[in-house]
Write a protein that holds these residues in place. Structure first.
Motif, PDB file in Angstrom:
ATOM      1  N   GLN A  42      -6.516   9.004   3.174  1.00 53.41           N
ATOM      2  CA  GLN A  42      -7.495   8.463   2.241  1.00 53.41           C
ATOM      3  C   GLN A  42      -6.746   7.802   1.091  1.00 53.41           C
ATOM      4  OE1 GLN A  42      -9.894  11.582   0.618  1.00 53.41           O
ATOM      5  NE2 GLN A  42      -8.209  12.632  -0.354  1.00 53.41           N
ATOM      6  N   THR A  43      -7.420   6.970   0.353  1.00 54.82           N
ATOM      7  CA  THR A  43      -6.814   6.314  -0.790  1.00 54.82           C
ATOM      8  C   THR A  43      -7.411   6.899  -2.056  1.00 54.82           C
ATOM      9  OG1 THR A  43      -6.557   4.287   0.476  1.00 54.82           O
ATOM     10  CG2 THR A  43      -6.391   4.088  -1.885  1.00 54.82           C
ATOM     11  N   VAL A  44      -6.536   7.257  -2.969  1.00 57.18           N
ATOM     12  CA  VAL A  44      -6.948   7.831  -4.246  1.00 57.18           C
ATOM     13  C   VAL A  44      -6.469   6.885  -5.349  1.00 57.18           C
ATOM     14  CG1 VAL A  44      -6.614   9.771  -5.816  1.00 57.18           C
ATOM     15  CG2 VAL A  44      -6.800  10.179  -3.363  1.00 57.18           C
ATOM     16  N   THR A  45      -7.372   6.560  -6.257  1.00 62.07           N
ATOM     17  CA  THR A  45      -7.007   5.688  -7.377  1.00 62.07           C
ATOM     18  C   THR A  45      -6.627   6.544  -8.580  1.00 62.07           C
ATOM     19  OG1 THR A  45      -8.532   3.986  -6.619  1.00 62.07           O
ATOM     20  CG2 THR A  45      -7.782   3.830  -8.892  1.00 62.07           C
ATOM     21  N   THR A  46      -5.385   6.389  -9.010  1.00 60.09           N
ATOM     22  CA  THR A  46      -4.932   7.032 -10.241  1.00 60.09           C
ATOM     23  C   THR A  46      -4.563   5.908 -11.208  1.00 60.09           C
ATOM     24  OG1 THR A  46      -2.651   7.185  -9.446  1.00 60.09           O
ATOM     25  CG2 THR A  46      -4.083   9.108  -9.086  1.00 60.09           C
ATOM     26  N   TYR A  47      -4.057   6.269 -12.370  1.00 58.10           N
ATOM     27  CA  TYR A  47      -3.763   5.250 -13.372  1.00 58.10           C
ATOM     28  C   TYR A  47      -2.305   5.317 -13.805  1.00 58.10           C
ATOM     29  CZ  TYR A  47      -8.758   5.008 -13.280  1.00 58.10           C
ATOM     30  OH  TYR A  47     -10.043   4.873 -12.844  1.00 58.10           O
ATOM     31  N   SER A  48      -1.776   4.128 -14.113  1.00 58.55           N
ATOM     32  CA  SER A  48      -0.405   4.000 -14.577  1.00 58.55           C
ATOM     33  C   SER A  48      -0.405   3.008 -15.737  1.00 58.55           C
ATOM     34  CB  SER A  48       0.497   3.519 -13.434  1.00 58.55           C
ATOM     35  OG  SER A  48       1.852   3.614 -13.824  1.00 58.55           O
ATOM     36  N   ILE A  49       0.783   2.647 -16.200  1.00 56.95           N
ATOM     37  CA  ILE A  49       0.904   1.753 -17.353  1.00 56.95           C
ATOM     38  C   ILE A  49       1.672   0.506 -16.965  1.00 56.95           C
ATOM     39  CG2 ILE A  49       1.819   1.516 -19.701  1.00 56.95           C
ATOM     40  CD1 ILE A  49       1.609   4.622 -19.888  1.00 56.95           C
ATOM     41  N   ASP A  50       1.107  -0.645 -17.282  1.00 53.29           N
ATOM     42  CA  ASP A  50       1.822  -1.912 -17.151  1.00 53.29           C
ATOM     43  C   ASP A  50       2.608  -2.063 -18.449  1.00 53.29           C
ATOM     44  OD1 ASP A  50       2.735  -4.528 -17.232  1.00 53.29           O
ATOM     45  OD2 ASP A  50       0.888  -5.374 -16.420  1.00 53.29           O
ATOM     46  N   VAL A  51       3.919  -1.886 -18.376  1.00 56.61           N
ATOM     47  CA  VAL A  51       4.733  -1.861 -19.596  1.00 56.61           C
ATOM     48  C   VAL A  51       4.818  -3.226 -20.270  1.00 56.61           C
ATOM     49  CG1 VAL A  51       6.097   0.177 -19.001  1.00 56.61           C
ATOM     50  CG2 VAL A  51       6.858  -2.074 -18.251  1.00 56.61           C
ATOM     51  N   ASP A  52       4.594  -4.298 -19.527  1.00 58.79           N
ATOM     52  CA  ASP A  52       4.641  -5.634 -20.140  1.00 58.79           C
ATOM     53  C   ASP A  52       3.438  -5.882 -21.046  1.00 58.79           C
ATOM     54  OD1 ASP A  52       7.037  -6.247 -18.853  1.00 58.79           O
ATOM     55  OD2 ASP A  52       6.001  -7.030 -17.085  1.00 58.79           O
ATOM     56  N   LEU A 122      -1.289   9.851 -22.050  1.00 64.02           N
ATOM     57  CA  LEU A 122      -2.324  10.886 -22.015  1.00 64.02           C
ATOM     58  C   LEU A 122      -3.579  10.386 -21.300  1.00 64.02           C
ATOM     59  CD1 LEU A 122      -1.962  12.389 -25.608  1.00 64.02           C
ATOM     60  CD2 LEU A 122      -1.027  13.287 -23.463  1.00 64.02           C
ATOM     61  N   GLU A 123      -3.961   9.135 -21.546  1.00 59.12           N
ATOM     62  CA  GLU A 123      -5.138   8.544 -20.895  1.00 59.12           C
ATOM     63  C   GLU A 123      -4.944   8.435 -19.379  1.00 59.12           C
ATOM     64  OE1 GLU A 123      -8.175   7.571 -21.947  1.00 59.12           O
ATOM     65  OE2 GLU A 123      -7.823   8.184 -24.008  1.00 59.12           O
ATOM     66  N   CYS A 124      -3.745   8.084 -18.942  1.00 57.65           N
ATOM     67  CA  CYS A 124      -3.472   7.988 -17.495  1.00 57.65           C
ATOM     68  C   CYS A 124      -3.725   9.333 -16.814  1.00 57.65           C
ATOM     69  CB  CYS A 124      -2.031   7.553 -17.240  1.00 57.65           C
ATOM     70  SG  CYS A 124      -1.740   5.814 -17.554  1.00 57.65           S
ATOM     71  N   TYR A 125      -3.184  10.381 -17.391  1.00 58.95           N
ATOM     72  CA  TYR A 125      -3.372  11.715 -16.805  1.00 58.95           C
ATOM     73  C   TYR A 125      -4.838  12.144 -16.871  1.00 58.95           C
ATOM     74  CZ  TYR A 125       1.614  12.566 -16.200  1.00 58.95           C
ATOM     75  OH  TYR A 125       2.933  12.507 -15.783  1.00 58.95           O
ATOM     76  N   ALA A 126      -5.455  12.015 -18.040  1.00 56.27           N
ATOM     77  CA  ALA A 126      -6.835  12.485 -18.214  1.00 56.27           C
ATOM     78  C   ALA A 126      -7.796  11.729 -17.296  1.00 56.27           C
ATOM     79  CB  ALA A 126      -7.252  12.333 -19.674  1.00 56.27           C
ATOM     80  N   ASN A 127      -7.723  10.404 -17.269  1.00 57.84           N
ATOM     81  CA  ASN A 127      -8.628   9.612 -16.430  1.00 57.84           C
ATOM     82  C   ASN A 127      -8.413   9.882 -14.949  1.00 57.84           C
ATOM     83  OD1 ASN A 127      -9.777   8.464 -18.688  1.00 57.84           O
ATOM     84  ND2 ASN A 127      -8.462   6.656 -18.635  1.00 57.84           N
TER      85      ASN A 127
END
Length: 164
Positions: A42-52, A122-127
């Motif tokens: 299955q595909t799970v959507t998590t969040y990361s950061i675009d550093v640019d 923190l937002e990446c982990y929480a979301n």
């Protein structure tokens, strides 16, 4: 001369014998690739950061459907996507509908982050937890098991950082 004729006779006989003989048929060897059922992934959507752009971006993560999607599993996916060895997770606890995520106070995001980067982490982990972890409705953030206090942010011991 007799030797040449004798040698010629042997060569001709060998060639004639080889032409009349049927070629041996060797069946092709097939190797079966391991089959992975599409239903098992299955595909799970998590969040990361675009550093640019310093923006939160969604990341598609293929995971097996075996077992439930626990808070620990989601946190591992986010940590892998952020790819920052200075982010150290101290503890992950899930109590009913609340996930308590504790970061080591010696690493990011508690120490060594700008206010913007700290908030993004923190937002990446929480979301990611709210969207994916089974029964997660609230996320509490701590530092080394105590209330979260950094150069930029502070939260009470049981203060909810994010909720549905």
């Amino acid at each position: 001369m007799k030797k040449i004729i004798c040698l010629l006779f042997i060569v001709m006989t060998t060639l004639l014998y080889a032409c009349e003989r049927e070629e041996e048929v060797i069946p092709p060897v097939t190797t079966a690739a391991p089959t992975v059922s599409v239903a098992a992934i299955q595909t799970v959507t998590t969040y990361s950061i675009d550093v640019d752009s310093l923006a939160i971006v969604p990341v598609q993560n293929p995971v097996s459907k075996e077992g439930e999607l626990t808070a620990e599993r989601v946190v591992k996916l986010v940590t892998a996507n952020l790819n920052d060895k200075e982010i150290i997770i101290d503890e992950i606890i899930q109590r009913k509908d609340t996930v308590i995520l504790s970061f080591d106070k010696k690493g990011k995001p508690v120490k060594g982050c700008t206010a913007e980067m700290e908030n993004l982490i923190l937002e990446c982990y929480a979301n990611s937890l709210l969207d994916n972890a089974e029964n997660c409705r609230k996320v509490i953030i701590r530092a080394s098991g105590k209330k979260y206090v950094s150069e930029n942010l502070a939260f009470g011991y049981n203060e909810v950082f994010a909720s549905e």
